[in-house]
Design an enzyme around this catalytic site. Structure first.
Site, PDB file in Angstrom:
ATOM      1  N   GLY A 241      10.145 -70.277   5.346  1.00 43.59           N
ATOM      2  CA  GLY A 241       9.632 -70.290   6.706  1.00 43.59           C
ATOM      3  C   GLY A 241      10.562 -69.570   7.661  1.00 43.59           C
ATOM      4  N   SER A 242      10.489 -69.958   8.924  1.00 42.76           N
ATOM      5  CA  SER A 242      11.314 -69.316   9.947  1.00 42.76           C
ATOM      6  C   SER A 242      11.176 -70.075  11.252  1.00 42.76           C
ATOM      7  CB  SER A 242      10.870 -67.864  10.185  1.00 42.76           C
ATOM      8  OG  SER A 242      10.862 -67.112   8.999  1.00 42.76           O
TER       9      SER A 242
END
Length: 805
Positions: A241-242
């Site tokens: 993810g981020s």
């Protein structure tokens, strides 16, 4: 002054040399694929200026020469990792590494080398990428991207020809070979289909029609498949993810935009970022991180705009349930007409010399699949089969989208570039610009599954999977269930730009891999189709913590780049803030200070109670009790159903603060606590040991302590380390990667601080194996050298002219 003059003369001489020696592109350079594979040529050259930490600043006269410099510089840092990827794309992993070996899954989710080879060899045999390259722009890739690919291959090959490999990972190996521009394009294709065909590589290559003697398989259990689908698509964002946040000028000290980008990607293998600056004087000037093998900057900034990406919640595939001809399970019916499946017979070689042949089955919708991972069976029976539709399998515009962002000068131009190229398969885009504007947009290539279509055409299985997971299962026997085409879409069967969830000019725009709904708490996004993501549903702990942090920052105002840096490495644990006090109190109230673990043994937890009570609720290097709480929390959320974890359930009216109040009376609470204490005791780790003593990575024999925390804790600075039962966390699997904190001022030089957490190279002999990793351990940053005066002022400036022989 004399030194600066010398550097300026060096740079000017190098630029003049580029202009004098670089050959023009051949007349047919824009034709792309569909031609013989041979090493690219053309007398290309570039100038590479290296500054601190091995960061290259690549200057060239045009796109082909820029690609040349980029291919050279990436090979210089990561030749073994890149070469390993090309073995994958050639379908030769079994030949060199054994059929049962496991690829790093950077280019597909194949579980074995054999499965990977069968998938990618099938792509090559079908000439899939060549056909896509033959499609003219804008549906196919544009001229500039084709030139970049041509140059990149030439640069990679020139490095191989002119240098000696020192990395033990591939030194002297026969699988390190020259590449073509077609190979560069194949890597882009693999990235595009990661969330679709690439995710289903095992299922595509193992699907087999039933025989006459096979017993009829039972229909898949709707609830089981729905649960598995929900887990599959949520795990996508948990594992890779981020975070990203853009702040508008109304919240900043100088009225200009700010951007903090924090992508969470693998620390090893082919999906690493690599840092550079790319310059074509008068045409392009951009700096940032590129995914290995990419020809352009993937996440970065230029003089007036900065952007980042987060993995989006859009489901990039759908299934079509096929009604089969009962006399032939490889024939399916559409509106009563019979259609034969197409056989794709693929043969790959193995290390022992054996040739393995398998058949794949393809339909008008895509390949037949028999599962989407463990727990999600899709049996091919005599009456039913399932075909996977992946719209990104006909999308070769990812590189065009990246280049268009590199050149965009404002958030308005970012939005227009994404609408024009329509190439990003699985990310959101968050941007801020010099004028103080912000943008969030979930501009993805997604199957055109409207809620109306899903309601009208879902099969019984789809009625369960679409609401819960966004995975549509449509009736493939009805022509009326085709996906259709939006008038502003570049290809049929996908949503056009006008349908994308978008938020412009909000005081802050933030995403941490949940849906677009709470990009800004005061301006929630709604009205999009379920396939994009959910609305009014529980957010992850990381999203909840992120919204708390960035909303408070926006309210405080007068923000600067240093505030972004502080947020990145604050290492606050939202799960700890919400529960640590209750955990310590309930722990202290356990009878006799003992808890019973999952093995039935009683464990003395008194020291653990004290450690959690005294813990500062961060995952900082000096934090004592952090490791204990981390191990306890992982076991708690894995062992207690989400609906039973909290006393106060989720409420869409209060999505950041709910659910809350941990149910410490649940039997899983004491069990998780006992198991965590026993686990640390077996590893010889005290409950109050500092995090830095037992969360480390090893580089060239040195242990480097690293901070940050896991997904379930909700830490912004995410780190997913690998647990060694005898020593604690001894390596990082994935987490914070190319980080950038960017602001703007009145000059053409942005104020940027960057960090590549795992450094530029995986070569054990490289001076840039761990230099930025050591900065990360100390919460230090690299000051971006974007403008000429800053590059020339580097005390470690090294100018290298690279060219084809």
């Amino acid at each position: 002054m004399r030194n600066r003059l010398r550097r300026l003369i060096l740079f000017t001489t190098a630029l003049l040399s580029v202009a004098a020696t670089a050959s023009p592109a051949p007349a047919d350079a824009g034709n792309g694929g569909g031609r013989a594979e041979r090493a690219s040529g053309g007398g290309l050259s570039a100038t590479i200026r290296y500054t601190e930490y091995g960061i290259p600043h690549i200057v060239a006269k045009d796109y082909a020469n820029l690609g040349f410099g980029t291919g050279w510089a990436q090979a210089n840092d990561q030749v073994c990792t890149l070469a390993d990827g090309h073995v994958t794309l050639r379908g030769e992993r079994s030949k060199y590494f054994g059929a049962e070996g496991k690829p790093d899954q950077s280019l597909s989710s194949a579980s074995t080398n054999l499965s990977s080879d069968l998938f990618f060899r099938g792509v090559r045999d079908a000439k899939t990428v060549e056909k896509l390259l033959d499609v003219p722009s804008p549906v196919g890739p544009g001229r500039e991207v084709r030139e970049l690919m041509r140059g990149y291959a030439a640069g990679y090959n020139a490095w191989l020809e002119q240098n000696r490999i020192t990395d033990p990972a591939c030194k002297g190996e026969p699988w390190v070979r020259p590449i073509t521009s077609l190979d560069v394009a194949r890597r882009g294709f693999a990235l595009a289909v990661l969330g679709g065909q690439g995710r289903a590589a095992d299922a595509i290559t193992s699907a087999r029609p039933p025989t006459a003697t096979d017993a009829e398989a039972p229909a898949p259990d709707r609830d089981q498949v729905a649960d598995a689908a929900r887990e599959l698509f949520s795990a996508q964002n948990a594992d890779m993810g981020s975070n990203a946040v853009a702040f508008a000028g109304s919240t900043t000290a100088n009225g200009r935009g700010l951007l903090l980008g924090n992508p969470h990607y693998p620390w090893h293998g082919g999906r690493r970022f690599w840092q550079s600056q790319q310059t074509i004087p008068g045409e392009l000037n951009v700096a940032g991180g590129s995914l290995l093998g990419a020809t352009s900057v993937s996440i970065g900034h230029n003089a007036s705009m900065a952007w980042s990406h987060t993995v989006a919640t859009g489901v990039t595939m759908n299934l079509h349930e096929l009604k089969l001809d009962l006399s032939d399970p490889t024939t399916y019916l559409v509106d009563g007409e019979r259609h034969r499946m197409k056989k794709r017979t693929v043969t790959v070689g193995t290390k022992g010399g054996e040739q393995v042949t398998r058949t794949q089955w393809w339909t008008r919708y895509g390949p037949v699949v028999t599962s989407l991972g463990a727990g999600l069976p899709l049996p091919w029976t005599k009456s039913t089969a399932y075909a996977l539709n992946d719209p990104n399998a006909v999308n070769m515009r990812l590189s065009d989208a990246a280049l268009a962002l590199n050149k965009a000068r404002s958030t308005k131009e970012v939005k227009a570039a994404l609408a024009r190229t329509q190439g990003h398969p699985w990310v959101n885009t968050i941007a801020a610009d010099k004028a103080g504007h912000t943008l969030f947009t979930q501009s993805q290539v997604l199957p055109r599954i409207t809620d109306e279509l899903a309601q009208r055409c879902s099969t019984a299985l789809g009625e369960a999977t679409y609401p819960s997971a966004g995975l549509a299962v449509l009736d493939g026997s009805r022509g009326e269930c085709a996906l259709g085409k939006d008038p502003d879409a570049l290809q049929p069967g996908v949503f056009g730009p006008s349908r994308m969830p978008t938020l412009e000019d909000a005081p802050y725009a933030e995403n941490s891999n949940d849906s677009a709904w709470l990009t800004n708490l005061d301006r929630p996004l709604t009205g999009y189709e379920r396939v994009f993501g959910t609305v009014d549903t529980q957010r992850s702990m990381r999203t909840r913590g992120a919204i708390e942090d960035v909303a408070a920052m926006a309210d405080r105002g007068r923000l600067r780049v240093r505030d972004l840096q502080k947020q990145q490495f604050a290492n606050r644990v939202p799960a700890g803030d919400r529960t640590a006090e209750d955990v310590a109190r309930a722990c202290a109230e356990l009878p006799g200070g003992r808890a019973t673990g999952s093995d039935g043994k009683a464990v003395d937890v008194r020291a653990a109670c004290e450690a959690i009570g005294a813990w500062d609720r961060t995952m900082n290097p000096e934090s004592r009790g952090a490791l204990l709480f981390d191990r306890f929390w992982r076991k708690l959320v894995a062992g207690v159903p989400a609906a039973e974890l909290w006393k106060v359930p989720f409420s869409a009216a209060d999505p950041v603060r709910t659910p809350h109040t941990l149910d410490t009376a649940h039997p899983g609470f004491a069990r998780a606590l006992a198991d965590a204490v026993a686990e640390l005791d077996r590893a010889g780790i005290a409950p109050d040991a500092p995090l830095s003593a037992h969360q480390t990575v090893e580089r060239a024999g040195d242990r480097i302590p690293v901070h940050g925390g896991t997904e379930s804790l909700g830490v912004w600075n995410k780190l997913e380390p690998t647990w060694d039962p005898a020593a604690g966390y001894t390596e990082a699997a994935h987490g914070s990667s190319y980080i950038q904190a960017v602001g703007f001022n009145g000059s053409r030089c942005p104020v940027a601080r960057t960090l590549l957490t795992y450094s530029q190279s995986e070569n054990a002999k490289s001076p840039h194996l761990s230099d930025q990793t050591r900065l990360y351990a100390q919460k230090r940053w690299v000051t971006s050298r974007f403008c000429e005066r800053d590059i020339l002022a580097s005390p470690e400036l090294k100018v290298v002219k690279v060219r084809q022989r």
